[in-house]
Write an enzyme that holds these catalytic residues in place. Structure first.
Site, PDB file in Angstrom:
ATOM      1  N   GLU B  60      86.331  59.965  63.862  1.00  8.53           N
ATOM      2  CA  GLU B  60      85.358  60.525  63.132  1.00  8.53           C
ATOM      3  C   GLU B  60      85.532  62.133  62.337  1.00  8.53           C
ATOM      4  O   GLU B  60      85.497  62.287  61.042  1.00  8.53           O
ATOM      5  CB  GLU B  60      83.823  59.712  62.603  1.00  8.53           C
ATOM      6  CG  GLU B  60      84.138  58.357  62.029  1.00  8.53           C
ATOM      7  CD  GLU B  60      84.291  57.557  63.555  1.00  8.53           C
ATOM      8  OE1 GLU B  60      84.876  58.205  64.520  1.00  8.53           O
ATOM      9  OE2 GLU B  60      85.194  55.996  63.161  1.00  8.53           O
ATOM     10  N   PHE B  83      82.398  51.594  58.468  1.00  4.96           N
ATOM     11  CA  PHE B  83      81.291  51.512  58.727  1.00  4.96           C
ATOM     12  C   PHE B  83      80.762  52.718  57.888  1.00  4.96           C
ATOM     13  O   PHE B  83      80.693  53.885  58.868  1.00  4.96           O
ATOM     14  CB  PHE B  83      80.812  50.189  59.404  1.00  4.96           C
ATOM     15  CG  PHE B  83      81.036  48.943  59.620  1.00  4.96           C
ATOM     16  CD1 PHE B  83      80.632  48.489  58.663  1.00  4.96           C
ATOM     17  CD2 PHE B  83      82.346  49.143  60.245  1.00  4.96           C
ATOM     18  CE1 PHE B  83      80.907  46.758  58.420  1.00  4.96           C
ATOM     19  CE2 PHE B  83      83.355  47.434  59.581  1.00  4.96           C
ATOM     20  CZ  PHE B  83      82.341  46.609  59.542  1.00  4.96           C
ATOM     21  N   HIS B 127      76.877  47.996  62.698  1.00  3.33           N
ATOM     22  CA  HIS B 127      77.482  47.959  61.086  1.00  3.33           C
ATOM     23  C   HIS B 127      76.066  47.134  59.816  1.00  3.33           C
ATOM     24  O   HIS B 127      77.179  46.707  58.865  1.00  3.33           O
ATOM     25  CB  HIS B 127      78.026  46.436  61.612  1.00  3.33           C
ATOM     26  CG  HIS B 127      79.388  47.164  62.672  1.00  3.33           C
ATOM     27  ND1 HIS B 127      78.944  47.324  63.809  1.00  3.33           N
ATOM     28  CD2 HIS B 127      80.450  46.979  62.058  1.00  3.33           C
ATOM     29  CE1 HIS B 127      80.525  46.967  64.319  1.00  3.33           C
ATOM     30  NE2 HIS B 127      81.406  47.630  63.521  1.00  3.33           N
TER      31      HIS B 127
END
Ligand SMILES: Cc1ncc(C[n+]2csc(CCOP(=O)(O)OP(=O)(O)O)c2C)c(N)n1
Ligand SMILES: [Mg+2]
Lengths: 347, 341
Positions: B60, B83, B127
């Site tokens: 990320e 997510f 999530h």
């Protein structure tokens, strides 16, 4: 594992092969002098109370910064850090703007919004560093990604310190670059200290450049006090990246010749180490080389140093004339306006 | 015009922008052959190739940092977090680099980060989150939270056009559940303009994202009690449409602020504080907040149900506001404001 260790450049012939003519050689010298001059003068201004906040220098790193920047092409981009003033200077920032930046004036590249070396002129292909190290490394990888998507023959250069090499940003950036063989060159300014932390508390391998193999590209260690050796290695790596050969990790070995910042007397660095590396001072070393190999005469040298002195005197005067920012501008520019994307590199 | 799901609308918007503008590219985990965890980019790689629909490593930081670098040299990157929860791994690059670059260095960073967010599926603590208020607090970022398919398309295109870093919170519970008419042509919905989801007279609900529909269900229940509820869908929390909120509050004099994110320091607190500062004299009841409790998002269905504000919770809140507090007008008393005048 042993990475390649770069050879020094010994003759004018090798220099020519590396693509430098005599004028380039003198430019390099001038850039190193300006770099050191800016930081020495900055230090004085700081002690005079004219510079708020903190003050960092890259003393000992002038050859490395100038050497790499000299090897970059005009359309390449880079993310220089707090020891890399030589990169800004080589790419053409006007010194008075740096003094204005130091003093928090409106004519500094950040107009007083940020201080010290947290600046860059994007028109020169440079991106202003943030404090968080080495956050700019994966940003440079993103520049390289854009160049690759657009199939441009351009290269990004990412600087990072050996201390910051411990953080995950380094890994994620290098891994992505390795996977996609992106046109990026990683330059590790290994100045042996991360604030007070020595290298053996920062990493557990012999050379940081050894890590390159783990990402699928080449690593090389170069003596960061030898500007021509740095230049040659950077040139090789940049041209390799330009030709689609993927990244290179260059580890440039130096010693941080002062404390971490002005407040730090570096009591934790053994005096003998300073003495040893002072004998390898990059500017003195290159000066000797120029006199021995490029016939730099006394007159030439005087002219050069005189010119630098005048440049810096004028720069400080001009910076001191630059106003401090108006508090009413505090909230200006938090968000960009659409017109700002009309710059050449955003179109 | 055609009826589309919220997810299709997002996908179409992105495809349209990529066809129109070579600078737009997509990067994220499994966005290529797989089409992304939710299939928003399904078929994109066939159309645009592997260098405009980039399967990244699980990174990320590198995704968002890479977008920043690419944007600075002229691209219009759209990143996908698999997510929304995983954006925490890119926190530094959004808040430290992208958000501040314009202010400090004059360098705009036109990136979009798409964040499939929200709960309701036993996604558990990692999530299901709605982290918009954390980012709304960071000067330099914009946070968009569309509720309808039409807005999802128009706001995504606006986000790509925007010269700033925009976090695009797309609610997973809306992806396939919510359908609506979506214009085929390209259009933008301005970021920072609220939408009246439902017009009403007696109580205002200020909300966004999936909670718009929870509020709508509750409003329907209140119809039976003869209470008319106005729902203001903020569409974005940074910037947020203060004017529209104050206008509605001045009309109804009672307000319930609703969000799926947790309560303390949630964006509802900012809205409530602003109403208290700027419309205190128009209020006939205390500002009511309904939000998730201050816990991580739990996994097991009964726990998660207790966590996410439900229709009945909102209906109860609305009833309380409508029934326990009289309107100054109903009492035929001059309100403090009319007294002033
Ligand atoms: C993420 C982060 N943590 C801590 C700091 C504070 N800090 C500034 S410079 C520095 C040492 C950096 O060492 P190195 O990467 O070797 O670079 P050098 O300063 O030696 O050039 C530290 C700890 C920081 N800037 N960023
Ligand atoms: Mg160091």
């Amino acid at each position: 594992m042993a990475v390649r260790e770069a050879e020094p450049i010994t003759s004018l012939r090798e220099v020519k092969e590396a693509g430098l003519d005599r004028e380039d050689l003198l430019d390099i010298y001038r850039h190193m002098l300006v770099t050191r001059g800016i930081e020495e003068r900055g230090h004085i201004l700081y002690k005079q109370g004219k510079i708020p906040g903190s003050f960092y220098t890259g003393r000992g790193n002038e050859a490395s910064a100038v050497g790499v920047a000299t090897a970059m092409g005009p359309d390449d981009w880079g993310t220089p850090l707090h020891r890399d003033m030589g990169v800004h200077v080589t790419r053409g920032v006007e010194p008075w703007r740096i003094f204005a930046q130091y003093m928090g004036r409106v004519d500094g590249p950040t107009k007083g919004k940020d201080g010290n070396v947290h600046m860059a002129d994007s028109n020169l292909g440079l991106i202003a560093m943030v404090s968080h190290l080495p956050a700019m490394l994966p940003v440079a990888v993103g520049c390289a990604l854009a160049f690759r998507i657009r199939n441009e023959r351009r290269v990004a250069v990412a600087w990072f310190g050996e201390g910051a090499a411990a953080r995950g940003d380094t890994h994620e950036g290098m891994n992505l670059a390795g996977v996609r063989r992106l046109p990026v060159v990683f330059v590790c300014d290994n100045n042996q200290w991360a604030y007070s932390t020595p290298t053996y508390l920062g990493y557990g391998i012999e050379h940081l450049a050894d890590r390159a193999a783990a990402y699928g590209f080449e690593g090389v260690v170069v003596d960061g006090t030898d500007v021509l050796a740095v230049y040659r290695e950077a040139k090789r790596a940049i041209e390799k990246a330009r030709e689609g050969g993927g990244p290179t990790l260059i580890e440039s070995l130096t010693l941080r010749m002062e404390g971490h910042a002005v407040h730090d007397d570096a009591f934790y660095v053994p005096r003998e180490l300073f003495e040893e590396w002072a004998r390898k001072d990059p500017i003195e070393r290159y000066r000797t080389w120029l006199r021995e190999n490029a016939d730099m005469s006394d007159e030439e040298e005087d002219e050069l140093t005189g010119g630098v002195k005048k440049l810096l005197n004028d720069a400080i005067r001009r910076a001191e004339e630059s106003p401090l920012p108006d508090p009413d501008t505090l909230a200006h520019g938090v968000y960009a306006t659409p017109e700002e994307l009309d710059t050449p590199h955003h179109k | 015009m055609a009826e589309k799901t919220y997810l299709q609308a997002i996908s179409d918007a992105l495809r349209q922008e990529m066809r129109r503008d070579q600078r737009v590219f997509v990067i994220g985990e499994d966005v290529g052959v797989y089409g992304g965890a939710f299939k928003v980019t399904l078929g994109f790689q066939e159309e645009f190739g592997p260098w405009r629909v980039i399967d990244s490593p699980l990174s990320e930081t590198a995704i968002v940092a890479g977008c920043t670098g690419a944007a600075i040299v002229g691209m219009r990157p759209v990143a996908e977090m698999q997510f929304a929860d995983f954006v925490s791994c890119a926190w530094d690059h959004l808040t430290t680099v992208a958000a501040k670059q314009r202010y400090r260095a004059g360098t705009p960073v036109p990136i979009v980060v798409r964040l499939p967010s929200g709960g309701g599926f036993s996604g558990g603590p990692f999530h299901s989150q709605n982290p918009e208020s954390s980012f709304a607090h960071i000067a330099g970022l914009k946070c968009v939270c569309p509720a309808t398919p039409e807005d999802a398309k128009g706001l995504l295109i606006a986000a790509i056009e925007d010269p700033n870093p925009v976090l695009f919170f797309e609610h997973k519970h809306l992806y396939r559940r919510i359908k609506g008419e979506v214009p085929d042509e390209r259009y933008t919905v301005p970021i920072g303009k609220a939408r009246t989801h439902r017009a009403g007279e007696d109580v205002t609900v200020v909300t966004w994202g999936a909670m718009v529909y929870t509020a709508d269900e509750a409003a329907k229940q209140l119809e039976a009690d003869d209470v008319s509820v106005e729902i203001v869908d903020l569409r974005s929390v940074m910037p947020w449409d203060k004017g529209a909120v104050l206008e509605s509050v001045r009309k109804t004099s009672k307000v319930l602020v609703l969000h799926e994110d947790t309560r303390t320091g949630g964006f509802g607190a900012e809205i409530a504080a602003t109403i208290a500062e700027e419309a205190f004299e128009d209020l006939d009841a205390p500002i009511k907040r309904i939000a998730a409790p201050d816990t991580p998002v739990p996994f097991s269905p009964p726990l998660e149900k207790a966590f996410i504000p439900q229709v009945d919770d909102v209906a109860a809140g609305l009833r309380e506001l409508a029934q326990n507090y009289m309107n100054c007008l109903d009492l035929a008393l001059p309100s403090p404001r009319t007294q002033d005048a």
